[in-house]
Design a protein around this motif. Structure first.
Motif, mmCIF file in Angstrom:
data_model
loop_
_atom_site.group_PDB
_atom_site.id
_atom_site.type_symbol
_atom_site.label_atom_id
_atom_site.label_comp_id
_atom_site.label_asym_id
_atom_site.label_seq_id
_atom_site.Cartn_x
_atom_site.Cartn_y
_atom_site.Cartn_z
ATOM 1 N N GLY A 67 1.397 6.317 -8.683
ATOM 2 C CA GLY A 67 0.540 5.609 -7.801
ATOM 3 C C GLY A 67 -0.842 6.084 -7.540
ATOM 4 O O GLY A 67 -1.977 5.756 -7.550
ATOM 5 N N PHE A 71 -4.538 4.999 -8.597
ATOM 6 C CA PHE A 71 -5.554 5.045 -7.290
ATOM 7 C C PHE A 71 -6.689 5.745 -7.625
ATOM 8 O O PHE A 71 -8.012 5.475 -7.404
ATOM 9 C CB PHE A 71 -4.841 5.588 -6.244
ATOM 10 C CG PHE A 71 -5.450 5.746 -4.903
ATOM 11 C CD1 PHE A 71 -5.807 4.669 -4.067
ATOM 12 C CD2 PHE A 71 -5.568 6.964 -4.500
ATOM 13 C CE1 PHE A 71 -6.475 4.888 -2.978
ATOM 14 C CE2 PHE A 71 -6.366 7.394 -3.271
ATOM 15 C CZ PHE A 71 -6.794 6.146 -2.549
ATOM 16 N N TYR A 101 -10.870 0.953 -2.128
ATOM 17 C CA TYR A 101 -9.915 1.690 -1.584
ATOM 18 C C TYR A 101 -8.988 0.858 -1.073
ATOM 19 O O TYR A 101 -7.644 0.699 -1.138
ATOM 20 C CB TYR A 101 -10.437 2.677 -0.499
ATOM 21 C CG TYR A 101 -9.346 3.830 0.195
ATOM 22 C CD1 TYR A 101 -9.271 4.901 -0.207
ATOM 23 C CD2 TYR A 101 -8.448 3.118 1.274
ATOM 24 C CE1 TYR A 101 -8.226 5.896 0.531
ATOM 25 C CE2 TYR A 101 -7.296 3.784 1.589
ATOM 26 C CZ TYR A 101 -7.196 5.343 1.425
ATOM 27 O OH TYR A 101 -6.411 6.044 2.057
ATOM 28 N N ALA A 105 -4.802 -0.254 -1.799
ATOM 29 C CA ALA A 105 -3.719 -0.026 -1.014
ATOM 30 C C ALA A 105 -3.062 -1.427 -0.701
ATOM 31 O O ALA A 105 -1.602 -1.322 -0.612
ATOM 32 C CB ALA A 105 -4.235 0.582 0.325
ATOM 33 N N ASN A 108 -1.260 -3.035 -3.882
ATOM 34 C CA ASN A 108 -0.279 -2.164 -4.348
ATOM 35 C C ASN A 108 0.484 -1.555 -3.346
ATOM 36 O O ASN A 108 0.783 -0.234 -3.116
ATOM 37 C CB ASN A 108 -1.059 -1.077 -5.206
ATOM 38 C CG ASN A 108 -1.590 -1.568 -6.550
ATOM 39 O OD1 ASN A 108 -1.046 -1.992 -7.447
ATOM 40 N ND2 ASN A 108 -3.038 -1.716 -6.501
ATOM 41 N N TYR A 111 3.324 1.078 -3.907
ATOM 42 C CA TYR A 111 2.844 2.362 -4.124
ATOM 43 C C TYR A 111 2.364 3.056 -3.267
ATOM 44 O O TYR A 111 2.760 4.368 -2.832
ATOM 45 C CB TYR A 111 1.851 2.164 -5.401
ATOM 46 C CG TYR A 111 2.547 2.057 -6.878
ATOM 47 C CD1 TYR A 111 3.084 3.180 -7.515
ATOM 48 C CD2 TYR A 111 2.156 0.807 -7.671
ATOM 49 C CE1 TYR A 111 3.635 3.148 -8.706
ATOM 50 C CE2 TYR A 111 2.541 0.745 -8.868
ATOM 51 C CZ TYR A 111 3.184 1.892 -9.519
ATOM 52 O OH TYR A 111 3.792 1.584 -10.673
ATOM 53 N N TYR A 112 1.570 2.443 -2.542
ATOM 54 C CA TYR A 112 0.758 3.355 -1.255
ATOM 55 C C TYR A 112 1.673 3.792 -0.525
ATOM 56 O O TYR A 112 1.341 4.901 0.243
ATOM 57 C CB TYR A 112 -0.251 2.137 -0.833
ATOM 58 C CG TYR A 112 -1.198 2.813 0.031
ATOM 59 C CD1 TYR A 112 -2.537 3.418 -0.297
ATOM 60 C CD2 TYR A 112 -1.087 3.059 1.608
ATOM 61 C CE1 TYR A 112 -3.316 4.048 0.178
ATOM 62 C CE2 TYR A 112 -2.056 3.502 2.288
ATOM 63 C CZ TYR A 112 -3.143 4.131 1.925
ATOM 64 O OH TYR A 112 -4.194 4.518 2.629
ATOM 65 N N ASP A 113 2.821 2.901 0.208
ATOM 66 C CA ASP A 113 3.682 3.234 0.868
ATOM 67 C C ASP A 113 4.416 4.537 0.588
ATOM 68 O O ASP A 113 4.449 5.487 1.371
ATOM 69 C CB ASP A 113 4.850 2.477 1.093
ATOM 70 C CG ASP A 113 4.474 1.217 1.983
ATOM 71 O OD1 ASP A 113 3.172 1.403 2.631
ATOM 72 O OD2 ASP A 113 4.791 -0.175 1.930
ATOM 73 N N HIS A 172 -7.444 5.385 5.695
ATOM 74 C CA HIS A 172 -5.816 5.049 5.394
ATOM 75 C C HIS A 172 -5.621 4.262 6.723
ATOM 76 O O HIS A 172 -4.638 3.261 6.506
ATOM 77 C CB HIS A 172 -5.213 6.419 5.678
ATOM 78 C CG HIS A 172 -3.701 6.153 5.710
ATOM 79 N ND1 HIS A 172 -3.052 5.828 4.577
ATOM 80 C CD2 HIS A 172 -3.017 6.745 6.970
ATOM 81 C CE1 HIS A 172 -1.562 6.027 5.116
ATOM 82 N NE2 HIS A 172 -1.590 6.345 6.406
ATOM 83 N N SER A 175 -6.146 0.540 5.945
ATOM 84 C CA SER A 175 -5.312 0.128 5.144
ATOM 85 C C SER A 175 -3.692 -0.120 5.685
ATOM 86 O O SER A 175 -3.173 -1.182 5.084
ATOM 87 C CB SER A 175 -5.232 1.050 3.890
ATOM 88 O OG SER A 175 -6.318 1.225 3.171
ATOM 89 N N ARG A 176 -3.346 0.657 6.609
ATOM 90 C CA ARG A 176 -2.260 0.615 6.966
ATOM 91 C C ARG A 176 -1.986 -0.670 7.900
ATOM 92 O O ARG A 176 -0.809 -1.152 7.825
ATOM 93 C CB ARG A 176 -1.734 1.884 7.802
ATOM 94 C CG ARG A 176 -1.186 2.811 6.995
ATOM 95 C CD ARG A 176 0.454 3.071 7.061
ATOM 96 N NE ARG A 176 0.941 1.896 6.718
ATOM 97 C CZ ARG A 176 1.691 1.512 5.619
ATOM 98 N NH1 ARG A 176 1.492 2.557 4.606
ATOM 99 N NH2 ARG A 176 2.293 0.478 5.331
#
Length: 208
Positions: A67, A71, A101, A105, A108, A111-113, A172, A175-176
């Motif tokens: 990932g 990324f 970015y 996230a 994907n 992957y991001y997790d 981040h 994204s979260r």
């Protein structure tokens, strides 16, 4: 009826295992995946699987590493494109980077997790290879901040490392919230990306 195992060319099996594992995680979560289930899904023996990964932690680290490679490549491509297009305003260049970015996230998420999740880092199960790739990814972002300063998008008297840490945390966080379903409206997502780029540009832009 005999269950016929799939056959792979040399080197294909590892890639197939990683691809199938990320699909399984996306569908059922980390806890539901097991080496046995993965082997059955791909159609190989567990012995063949263990030739590539000596256990679930090694598999998850390999996925996270994969990932980070994808990324970082996307963000680097975005930054290089922005540098070539000098006619873009600072807001436009930063907007494109923020969007790149966040899009990676959200699109994907499995992957991001893994890349930033507690399943690997909190349990101290990251492999040395993953640590190196993750560090290199952040270092690339710091270098991008330095490029922004040199290109006049950001003031150059701000410490690039500290700025990168705070900016990364903001990216981040947004994204979260999107991945976790806190924000779900597409229009709101686009507006938040635009607002974040505008805030970065206004707060740290060179004075005219």
């Amino acid at each position: 009826m005999t269950n016929v195992k799939k056959t792979y060319h040399h080197g294909d099996l590892r890639r197939s295992l990683l691809d199938e594992a990320v699909v399984m995680i996306d569908e059922t979560g980390f806890d539901a995946i097991s080496m046995r289930k993965l082997a059955d899904k791909v159609g190989v023996s567990r012995t063949a699987l263990y030739h590539h990964f000596d256990g679930k932690p090694a598999l998850l680290s390999a996925l996270a590493e994969d990932g980070f490679v994808r990324f970082t490549a996307e963000l680097q491509d975005n930054a290089r494109l922005a540098r070539r297009e000098k006619g873009d305003s600072s807001v436009s260049a930063l907007h494109n980077y923020v969007a790149c970015y966040v899009d990676f996230a959200v699109e994907n998420a499995a992957y991001y997790d893994l890349m930033f999740g507690r399943e690997i880092w909190k349990t101290a199960q990251a492999t040395e290879s993953l640590k190196e790739v993750a560090y290199a990814s952040f270092k690339t972002f710091v270098d991008t901040v330095v490029d922004w300063q040199q290109d006049g998008l950001l003031v150059d008297d701000v410490d690039a490392l500290r700025y990168a840490q705070v900016a990364w945390a903001s990216l981040h966080g947004l994204s979260r919230l999107l991945i976790d379903g806190i924000y779900i409206e597409q229009a709101a997502r686009a507006s938040m990306i635009e607002t974040m780029a505008l805030m970065i540009s206004q707060c740290l832009a060179r004075p005219e």
